[in-house]
Design a protein around this motif. Sequence first.
Motif, PDB file in Angstrom:
ATOM      1  N   ALA A 180       5.784 -11.070  17.676  1.00 43.32           N
ATOM      2  CA  ALA A 180       6.799 -10.060  17.923  1.00 43.32           C
ATOM      3  C   ALA A 180       8.145 -10.624  18.053  1.00 43.32           C
ATOM      4  CB  ALA A 180       6.336  -9.331  19.232  1.00 43.32           C
ATOM      5  N   HIS A 181       8.188 -11.804  18.499  1.00 33.84           N
ATOM      6  CA  HIS A 181       9.512 -12.695  18.908  1.00 33.84           C
ATOM      7  C   HIS A 181       9.183 -14.152  18.495  1.00 33.84           C
ATOM      8  CE1 HIS A 181      10.791  -9.064  21.078  1.00 33.84           C
ATOM      9  NE2 HIS A 181       9.567  -8.872  21.584  1.00 33.84           N
ATOM     10  N   GLU A 182      10.413 -14.590  18.015  1.00 35.11           N
ATOM     11  CA  GLU A 182      10.296 -16.140  17.553  1.00 35.11           C
ATOM     12  C   GLU A 182      10.135 -16.895  18.808  1.00 35.11           C
ATOM     13  OE1 GLU A 182      10.074 -17.606  14.566  1.00 35.11           O
ATOM     14  OE2 GLU A 182      10.028 -15.289  13.865  1.00 35.11           O
TER      15      GLU A 182
ATOM     16  N   ALA B  12       7.560 -13.969  24.103  1.00 38.78           N
ATOM     17  CA  ALA B  12       7.674 -12.305  24.486  1.00 38.78           C
ATOM     18  C   ALA B  12       7.495 -12.441  25.966  1.00 38.78           C
ATOM     19  CB  ALA B  12       6.305 -11.854  23.762  1.00 38.78           C
ATOM     20  N   ALA B  13       8.263 -11.892  26.510  1.00 35.24           N
ATOM     21  CA  ALA B  13       8.322 -11.715  28.021  1.00 35.24           C
ATOM     22  C   ALA B  13       7.970 -10.451  28.787  1.00 35.24           C
ATOM     23  CB  ALA B  13       9.906 -11.725  28.494  1.00 35.24           C
ATOM     24  N   ASP B  14       7.770  -9.152  27.784  1.00 30.37           N
ATOM     25  CA  ASP B  14       7.426  -7.962  28.654  1.00 30.37           C
ATOM     26  C   ASP B  14       6.838  -6.944  27.346  1.00 30.37           C
ATOM     27  OD1 ASP B  14       6.685  -6.308  30.559  1.00 30.37           O
ATOM     28  OD2 ASP B  14       8.727  -5.609  30.873  1.00 30.37           O
ATOM     29  N   VAL B  15       5.944  -6.083  27.988  1.00 31.83           N
ATOM     30  CA  VAL B  15       5.344  -5.146  26.906  1.00 31.83           C
ATOM     31  C   VAL B  15       5.227  -3.781  27.884  1.00 31.83           C
ATOM     32  CG1 VAL B  15       3.036  -5.929  27.412  1.00 31.83           C
ATOM     33  CG2 VAL B  15       3.519  -4.599  25.137  1.00 31.83           C
TER      34      VAL B  15
ATOM     35  N   ASN C  55       0.609   6.702  23.030  1.00 32.60           N
ATOM     36  CA  ASN C  55      -0.500   5.836  22.980  1.00 32.60           C
ATOM     37  C   ASN C  55      -0.498   5.113  21.617  1.00 32.60           C
ATOM     38  OD1 ASN C  55      -2.378   6.803  25.355  1.00 32.60           O
ATOM     39  ND2 ASN C  55      -2.046   8.802  24.317  1.00 32.60           N
ATOM     40  N   GLU C  56       0.399   5.257  20.848  1.00 34.67           N
ATOM     41  CA  GLU C  56       0.277   4.671  19.495  1.00 34.67           C
ATOM     42  C   GLU C  56       1.586   3.861  19.250  1.00 34.67           C
ATOM     43  OE1 GLU C  56       0.092   8.216  16.754  1.00 34.67           O
ATOM     44  OE2 GLU C  56      -1.670   8.633  17.408  1.00 34.67           O
ATOM     45  N   ALA C  57       2.460   3.407  20.141  1.00 36.89           N
ATOM     46  CA  ALA C  57       3.354   2.318  19.963  1.00 36.89           C
ATOM     47  C   ALA C  57       3.689   1.600  21.095  1.00 36.89           C
ATOM     48  CB  ALA C  57       4.741   3.176  19.692  1.00 36.89           C
ATOM     49  N   VAL C  58       4.114   0.327  20.972  1.00 37.14           N
ATOM     50  CA  VAL C  58       4.490  -0.465  22.144  1.00 37.14           C
ATOM     51  C   VAL C  58       5.782  -1.006  21.957  1.00 37.14           C
ATOM     52  CG1 VAL C  58       2.142  -1.226  22.802  1.00 37.14           C
ATOM     53  CG2 VAL C  58       3.403  -2.481  21.104  1.00 37.14           C
ATOM     54  N   ILE C  59       6.542  -1.251  23.024  1.00 39.45           N
ATOM     55  CA  ILE C  59       7.681  -1.942  23.048  1.00 39.45           C
ATOM     56  C   ILE C  59       7.617  -3.221  23.635  1.00 39.45           C
ATOM     57  CG2 ILE C  59      10.206  -1.879  23.952  1.00 39.45           C
ATOM     58  CD1 ILE C  59       9.732   1.280  24.071  1.00 39.45           C
TER      59      ILE C  59
ATOM     60  N   GLY D 283      14.605  -6.439  22.023  1.00 37.62           N
ATOM     61  CA  GLY D 283      13.423  -5.318  22.250  1.00 37.62           C
ATOM     62  C   GLY D 283      13.225  -4.866  20.899  1.00 37.62           C
ATOM     63  N   ARG D 284      11.930  -4.648  20.682  1.00 40.61           N
ATOM     64  CA  ARG D 284      11.346  -4.218  19.315  1.00 40.61           C
ATOM     65  C   ARG D 284      10.466  -3.140  19.600  1.00 40.61           C
ATOM     66  NH1 ARG D 284      11.072  -9.986  16.461  1.00 40.61           N
ATOM     67  NH2 ARG D 284      13.199 -10.239  16.293  1.00 40.61           N
ATOM     68  N   LEU D 285      10.377  -2.116  18.765  1.00 42.04           N
ATOM     69  CA  LEU D 285       9.382  -1.168  18.828  1.00 42.04           C
ATOM     70  C   LEU D 285       8.275  -1.190  17.809  1.00 42.04           C
ATOM     71  CD1 LEU D 285       8.305   1.807  19.904  1.00 42.04           C
ATOM     72  CD2 LEU D 285       9.888   2.801  18.353  1.00 42.04           C
ATOM     73  N   TRP D 286       6.862  -1.066  18.270  1.00 47.68           N
ATOM     74  CA  TRP D 286       5.811  -1.314  17.192  1.00 47.68           C
ATOM     75  C   TRP D 286       4.779  -0.132  17.185  1.00 47.68           C
ATOM     76  CZ3 TRP D 286       6.352  -5.991  14.442  1.00 47.68           C
ATOM     77  CH2 TRP D 286       7.050  -7.028  15.160  1.00 47.68           C
TER      78      TRP D 286
END
Length: 95
Positions: free
Chosen positions: A64-66, A69-72, A77-81, A89-92
Amino acid sequence: MECPVLEVFDIETGERFSPLEGHAGQVQALALSPDGDRFASVADDGFVRVWDSISLECVWTAKAHEGKAADVTFCGNEAVITVGADGDGRLWDVV
């Protein structure tokens, strides 16, 4: 150096299940999906992992991050930030 693990306990009995291994750094945050079927973890290794709440198996993972990763959090039900320690911040999509 020991490999970091997630420890999971039965909330009714307090019984400890087998530790969940996968992250190569300290786990920083956990999030439960709205339906309770899955949970996500992020760690110092920069990875996000999604786990099945019943089988306790890792069902999805991504770098997720180089840095850390600090928070999620789940977005439905089908994606995480995820948020990195640098504030990125990234959406997956985790389907």
